[in-house]
Structures are given as C-alpha cells and as structure tokens.
Design an enzyme around this catalytic site. Structure first.
Site, PDB file in Angstrom:
ATOM      1  N   CYS A   2       0.910  -1.161   0.109  1.00 38.20           N
ATOM      2  CA  CYS A   2      -0.015   0.088  -0.037  1.00 38.20           C
ATOM      3  C   CYS A   2       0.996   1.300   0.097  1.00 38.20           C
ATOM      4  CB  CYS A   2      -0.924   0.123   1.281  1.00 38.20           C
ATOM      5  SG  CYS A   2      -1.765  -1.425   1.494  1.00 38.20           S
TER       6      CYS A   2
HETATM    7  N1  GLN Z   1      -1.685  -6.002   5.044  1.00 43.40           N
HETATM    8  C1  GLN Z   1      -2.765  -4.803   4.758  1.00 43.40           C
HETATM    9  C2  GLN Z   1      -3.685  -5.243   4.089  1.00 43.40           C
HETATM   10  O1  GLN Z   1      -4.019  -6.156   3.857  1.00 43.40           O
HETATM   11  C3  GLN Z   1      -1.870  -3.815   4.364  1.00 43.40           C
HETATM   12  C4  GLN Z   1      -1.403  -4.308   2.739  1.00 43.40           C
HETATM   13  C5  GLN Z   1      -0.350  -3.446   2.176  1.00 43.40           C
HETATM   14  O2  GLN Z   1       0.555  -2.465   2.696  1.00 43.40           O
HETATM   15  N2  GLN Z   1       0.084  -3.938   0.989  1.00 43.40           N
HETATM   16  O3  GLN Z   1      -4.849  -4.268   4.099  1.00 43.40           O
END
Ligand code: GLN
Length: 259
Positions: A2
């Site tokens: 993200c």
């Molecule tokens: N683990 C978190 C989610 O699935 C954040 C994912 C990420 O940062 N790619 O929302």
C-alpha cells in the site's frame, strides 16, 4: 505494498496530493516507484479521511482502484482540512478485498493507516488481540492485520496517553512477536501526526507551515527528506502558522520484502 500519506498544518486540500500532484497517491496506485518487492499496484481499494469543520473526521472508502471512482474528484474539490490521511491498498494475500479493510480506519478522534504486513498473522499477534476488549474484536472493521493494529491502538488511545508512546509500543511489540513484519503506520489527530517507517519508505516535506508525510514524494520540486528505516516521526500543530516535527530511531527492522 500500500501507499499512504498524511498531512498536518494550515488548512490544505487533500485533492492536491491525492489526485493532482505529478506523483499523486492516485499515480502511486498504478505506478508506484518504490515497492521493494511488495506487490506491483495498489488497486484493492482506497480511502481518504479528513478532520472536517465540525472538528470530527469524515472518511470516504471504496473497494475499487482510486482512478475508477467517478465521484472522488468532485467530493474532494472543496475540501480543506488541517489534518488528513489517505491510502491506496494492495491487499495482502489471504486478506479480504472490502471497503472496511481499506484505510483510513478511525473513530471520532483519530485516523489510522498501516502499510505493510504482520508476519505469521494471525497466530503471531494473539497476545496483542488479548489486550483488545472483546466487544472491539467483535466489531473489528475487517479480519486483517491492519484492522487489528487499529483496534489495539484505539483501545490504548482511550487512556490519557502520548500517541507517539502508544505507536512506538505497538511497533516494538509486534516486531518482537512477528519478526520481519512491515509496520509503516500513520496516525493523525486534530493537532498531532505520528508516523513510522518500518521496513518501507517514508518521506517528509515541511517546506511551508505544514508537514506532509508520504510513502513516496508526490513531486520532484519540493524539499522531501527520507525518514530513516526504523524511524518514528511526530508532528505537532501549534497554531495556524506553526507545525513542527521531530524524528527518532525506535529500532532496526528486519523486513524481507514480502507483503
Ligand atoms: N496488510 C494490509 C492489508 O492487507 C496492508 C497491505 C499493504 O500494505 N500492502 O490491508
């Protein structure tokens, strides 16, 4: 992995950094420059939250790529806020794609985002979950690592505590029980912003009276400084013309590049 950003300072326009900047969050959703092995695009939803004129946060989240939302531009155009947070999501494998799994998480006082992954989820953080009141676990936004981190934080923030202390404690604790986790957190209140860089990139821009932090610089012109890995940044808004920040090292992450 993200991408996210947060701002604290004189009233600013979330649309500028979410949609309009050359390397806006929307661009970072389909063309991120620094993923460090953590996925390729951030298309599993997005969210924008801001403290509105009545002093409380408004959140808008959707489980679709940010550029496909026909209403977002018009929604954000008039918004000016002294504290806001936005995120685009790349769901960790095994975690649901849903609106309620998108940051910002929040309540009447806080907005929160987690970029990363808790390794060994969920077994590695059972102890953490045991600290969260059962009713909050039953009301968890989504069955994801990020939602649990938020539930723990929100519970801790109900006491009269320093938000930086609470965020530091959370990162150190999860890093100990779930080594290799990526714990890039953003927490924004009315007059305070706390951010961590833990196994991923975070940049800070403070070339005016406000402070902006982002996973990736939103433009090439401004004075962006990297937040060192293992760093915690705390910004305080004193008044309309003064927002200052400090950084400290809270530990040494041992991320291995997975999300
Ligand atoms: N683990 C978190 C989610 O699935 C954040 C994912 C990420 O940062 N790619 O929302």
């Amino acid at each position: 992995m993200c991408r996210h950003l947060a701002y604290l300072g004189p009233a600013g326009a979330p649309a500028d950094v979410v949609l309009r900047a050359p390397h806006s969050l929307a661009v970072q959703s389909y063309a991120p420059k620094d993923t460090r092995g953590g996925g390729t695009v951030n298309v599993d939803g997005f969210g924008v939250g801001w403290f509105a004129d009545d002093g409380y946060p408004t959140r808008y989240r959707r489980a679709c790529p940010v550029w496909t939302d026909p209403g977002l531009d018009r929604l954000l155009r008039p918004v000016r806020s002294t504290a806001f947070l936005a995120a685009v999501r790349s769901a960790t494998a095994g975690m649901p794609v849903s609106e309620s799994a998108c940051a910002p998480f929040g309540d009447d006082d806080w907005l929160f985002s987690h970029n990363g992954v808790v390794f060994g989820w969920p077994e590695s953080v059972v102890g953490l979950a045991e600290d969260v009141p059962t009713v909050d676990l039953l009301r968890l936004d989504a069955p994801t690592d990020s939602a649990l981190l938020w539930a723990w934080l929100r519970n801790a923030l109900r006491e009269d505590v320093d938000p930086a202390d609470v965020v530091r404690e959370l990162v150190v604790r999860v890093a100990a029980t779930a080594p290799g986790s990526r714990l890039n957190l953003l927490l924004v209140g009315r007059d305070v912003l706390v951010a961590t860089a833990w196994s991923h990139s975070l940049w800070v821009r403070s070339d005016g009276p406000g402070v902006l932090v982002a996973s990736e610089p939103c433009d090439e012109e401004s004075q962006w400084r990297p937040v060192p890995d293992g760093g915690l940044l705390v910004a305080h808004r004193a008044d309309d013309t003064t927002t200052t920040y400090e950084m400290e090292k809270i530990g040494q992450p041992e991320g291995d590049g997975r999300t």
